[in-house]
Design a protein around this motif. Sequence first.
Motif, PDB file in Angstrom:
ATOM      1  N   LYS A  39      -5.555  26.824  21.021  1.00 21.98           N
ATOM      2  CA  LYS A  39      -6.063  25.913  20.001  1.00 21.98           C
ATOM      3  C   LYS A  39      -6.494  26.673  18.753  1.00 21.98           C
ATOM      4  O   LYS A  39      -6.302  26.190  17.634  1.00 21.98           O
ATOM      5  CB  LYS A  39      -7.224  25.083  20.541  1.00 21.98           C
ATOM      6  CG  LYS A  39      -7.723  24.074  19.523  1.00 21.98           C
ATOM      7  CD  LYS A  39      -8.858  23.235  20.046  1.00 21.98           C
ATOM      8  CE  LYS A  39      -9.304  22.254  18.957  1.00 21.98           C
ATOM      9  NZ  LYS A  39     -10.493  21.514  19.383  1.00 21.98           N
ATOM     10  N   ASP A  40      -7.058  27.845  18.918  1.00 21.84           N
ATOM     11  CA  ASP A  40      -7.487  28.648  17.770  1.00 21.84           C
ATOM     12  C   ASP A  40      -6.287  28.950  16.862  1.00 21.84           C
ATOM     13  O   ASP A  40      -6.387  28.870  15.637  1.00 21.84           O
ATOM     14  CB  ASP A  40      -8.150  29.932  18.270  1.00 21.84           C
ATOM     15  CG  ASP A  40      -8.841  30.701  17.167  1.00 21.84           C
ATOM     16  OD1 ASP A  40      -9.364  30.070  16.221  1.00 21.84           O
ATOM     17  OD2 ASP A  40      -8.877  31.941  17.260  1.00 21.84           O
ATOM     18  N   ALA A  41      -5.147  29.278  17.456  1.00 19.88           N
ATOM     19  CA  ALA A  41      -3.932  29.549  16.678  1.00 19.88           C
ATOM     20  C   ALA A  41      -3.431  28.272  16.007  1.00 19.88           C
ATOM     21  O   ALA A  41      -3.046  28.291  14.835  1.00 19.88           O
ATOM     22  CB  ALA A  41      -2.843  30.135  17.567  1.00 19.88           C
ATOM     23  N   LEU A  42      -3.441  27.178  16.734  1.00 24.49           N
ATOM     24  CA  LEU A  42      -3.007  25.895  16.179  1.00 24.49           C
ATOM     25  C   LEU A  42      -3.832  25.528  14.957  1.00 24.49           C
ATOM     26  O   LEU A  42      -3.290  25.176  13.906  1.00 24.49           O
ATOM     27  CB  LEU A  42      -3.126  24.802  17.249  1.00 24.49           C
ATOM     28  CG  LEU A  42      -2.891  23.366  16.766  1.00 24.49           C
ATOM     29  CD1 LEU A  42      -1.430  23.146  16.415  1.00 24.49           C
ATOM     30  CD2 LEU A  42      -3.346  22.373  17.817  1.00 24.49           C
ATOM     31  N   GLN A  98       8.787  30.888   9.677  1.00 26.49           N
ATOM     32  CA  GLN A  98       7.789  29.863   9.976  1.00 26.49           C
ATOM     33  C   GLN A  98       8.066  29.204  11.321  1.00 26.49           C
ATOM     34  O   GLN A  98       7.144  28.955  12.101  1.00 26.49           O
ATOM     35  CB  GLN A  98       7.748  28.818   8.858  1.00 26.49           C
ATOM     36  CG  GLN A  98       7.158  29.369   7.582  1.00 26.49           C
ATOM     37  CD  GLN A  98       7.137  28.339   6.476  1.00 26.49           C
ATOM     38  OE1 GLN A  98       7.259  27.145   6.703  1.00 26.49           O
ATOM     39  NE2 GLN A  98       6.967  28.808   5.255  1.00 26.49           N
ATOM     40  N   SER A  99       9.328  28.945  11.612  1.00 22.47           N
ATOM     41  CA  SER A  99       9.670  28.377  12.915  1.00 22.47           C
ATOM     42  C   SER A  99       9.331  29.339  14.049  1.00 22.47           C
ATOM     43  O   SER A  99       8.827  28.931  15.094  1.00 22.47           O
ATOM     44  CB  SER A  99      11.160  28.028  12.975  1.00 22.47           C
ATOM     45  OG  SER A  99      11.421  26.880  12.229  1.00 22.47           O
ATOM     46  N   GLN A 100       9.590  30.614  13.834  1.00 18.19           N
ATOM     47  CA  GLN A 100       9.252  31.616  14.855  1.00 18.19           C
ATOM     48  C   GLN A 100       7.743  31.671  15.086  1.00 18.19           C
ATOM     49  O   GLN A 100       7.290  31.792  16.228  1.00 18.19           O
ATOM     50  CB  GLN A 100       9.780  32.995  14.449  1.00 18.19           C
ATOM     51  CG  GLN A 100      11.282  33.092  14.483  1.00 18.19           C
ATOM     52  CD  GLN A 100      11.811  34.331  13.767  1.00 18.19           C
ATOM     53  OE1 GLN A 100      11.090  35.033  13.075  1.00 18.19           O
ATOM     54  NE2 GLN A 100      13.115  34.567  13.917  1.00 18.19           N
ATOM     55  N   MET A 101       6.968  31.585  14.013  1.00 16.42           N
ATOM     56  CA  MET A 101       5.507  31.586  14.168  1.00 16.42           C
ATOM     57  C   MET A 101       5.037  30.342  14.914  1.00 16.42           C
ATOM     58  O   MET A 101       4.116  30.416  15.725  1.00 16.42           O
ATOM     59  CB  MET A 101       4.820  31.681  12.803  1.00 16.42           C
ATOM     60  CG  MET A 101       4.875  33.066  12.211  1.00 16.42           C
ATOM     61  SD  MET A 101       3.908  33.194  10.700  1.00 16.42           S
ATOM     62  CE  MET A 101       5.012  32.424   9.520  1.00 16.42           C
ATOM     63  N   ALA A 157      -3.104  33.985   9.079  1.00 11.34           N
ATOM     64  CA  ALA A 157      -4.012  33.094   9.804  1.00 11.34           C
ATOM     65  C   ALA A 157      -3.831  33.211  11.316  1.00 11.34           C
ATOM     66  O   ALA A 157      -4.800  33.111  12.073  1.00 11.34           O
ATOM     67  CB  ALA A 157      -3.787  31.656   9.356  1.00 11.34           C
ATOM     68  N   LEU A 158      -2.600  33.430  11.766  1.00  8.90           N
ATOM     69  CA  LEU A 158      -2.311  33.489  13.199  1.00  8.90           C
ATOM     70  C   LEU A 158      -2.699  34.815  13.855  1.00  8.90           C
ATOM     71  O   LEU A 158      -2.872  34.862  15.075  1.00  8.90           O
ATOM     72  CB  LEU A 158      -0.817  33.255  13.443  1.00  8.90           C
ATOM     73  CG  LEU A 158      -0.344  31.818  13.369  1.00  8.90           C
ATOM     74  CD1 LEU A 158       1.175  31.764  13.469  1.00  8.90           C
ATOM     75  CD2 LEU A 158      -0.974  30.985  14.451  1.00  8.90           C
ATOM     76  N   ALA A 159      -2.833  35.854  13.078  1.00  7.94           N
ATOM     77  CA  ALA A 159      -3.056  37.200  13.630  1.00  7.94           C
ATOM     78  C   ALA A 159      -4.218  37.211  14.626  1.00  7.94           C
ATOM     79  O   ALA A 159      -5.340  36.844  14.297  1.00  7.94           O
ATOM     80  CB  ALA A 159      -3.318  38.191  12.502  1.00  7.94           C
ATOM     81  N   GLY A 160      -3.891  37.594  15.866  1.00  7.55           N
ATOM     82  CA  GLY A 160      -4.894  37.740  16.905  1.00  7.55           C
ATOM     83  C   GLY A 160      -5.390  36.447  17.520  1.00  7.55           C
ATOM     84  O   GLY A 160      -6.342  36.462  18.293  1.00  7.55           O
ATOM     85  N   LEU A 198       2.919  30.305  18.412  1.00  8.31           N
ATOM     86  CA  LEU A 198       1.650  29.626  18.696  1.00  8.31           C
ATOM     87  C   LEU A 198       1.797  28.646  19.847  1.00  8.31           C
ATOM     88  O   LEU A 198       0.852  28.432  20.613  1.00  8.31           O
ATOM     89  CB  LEU A 198       1.072  28.976  17.447  1.00  8.31           C
ATOM     90  CG  LEU A 198       1.481  27.591  16.988  1.00  8.31           C
ATOM     91  CD1 LEU A 198       0.728  26.495  17.708  1.00  8.31           C
ATOM     92  CD2 LEU A 198       1.207  27.462  15.512  1.00  8.31           C
ATOM     93  N   LEU A 199       2.995  28.091  20.017  1.00  8.86           N
ATOM     94  CA  LEU A 199       3.220  27.143  21.109  1.00  8.86           C
ATOM     95  C   LEU A 199       3.345  27.819  22.480  1.00  8.86           C
ATOM     96  O   LEU A 199       3.231  27.149  23.509  1.00  8.86           O
ATOM     97  CB  LEU A 199       4.467  26.299  20.817  1.00  8.86           C
ATOM     98  CG  LEU A 199       4.290  25.248  19.727  1.00  8.86           C
ATOM     99  CD1 LEU A 199       5.631  24.623  19.373  1.00  8.86           C
ATOM    100  CD2 LEU A 199       3.283  24.181  20.139  1.00  8.86           C
TER     101      LEU A 199
END
Length: 189
Positions: free
Chosen positions: A79-82, A120-123, A72-75, A127-128
């Motif tokens: 806010k889009d990543a969040l 998951q924490s790294q992802m 889901a995060l790729a690219g 995103l942050l």
Amino acid sequence: MARPGITPERLTTTAAELADEIGFDHLTLSAVARRLGVKDPSLYAHIRNVGELKVRVALLALEELADAASAALAGRAGKDALVAFANAYRDYAKAHPGRYAAAQFELDTETAFKSAAPRQSQMTRALLRGYNLPEPDETDAIRFLHGTFHGYVSLERAGGFRHTPRGADASWAWTLDTIDFALRNRPPA
């Protein structure tokens, strides 16, 4: 002797599927054995006890959840990543309620560090980055996001939003908009 056709992977997958159907808390070796069409003792060639089975299901769930979030995060950024990350989390919980519950299962420290939980924490940290939060704000934001997502998903799964006039999806969108606003406008510590 190990029963032909039963592998630790098949045992874990079967248990995860069963957990989604009956609930992670109701998962037993007997239920898994019945699902596989074998007697309970056949499972002991692959697993010591129900505790080990639950750990295996938890590790599988953490891996699947991390994979969903990563895809889901790729690219995406900001806010889009969040939104993508949050939706992957919520969608996984809806699609796999037993596995989602397993992902919350308490693991010993060594197992937790070897699991997908650190990924998951790294992802979440990745995103942050779009919000430029210094430490310790970034760590607090990770806890805030995970606590908010888990709380919302848990209430939703328990039927907490069923009897309200506003739909859960609309409130979810409002929650994500508010989180984005809060992160973008966080005053310096």
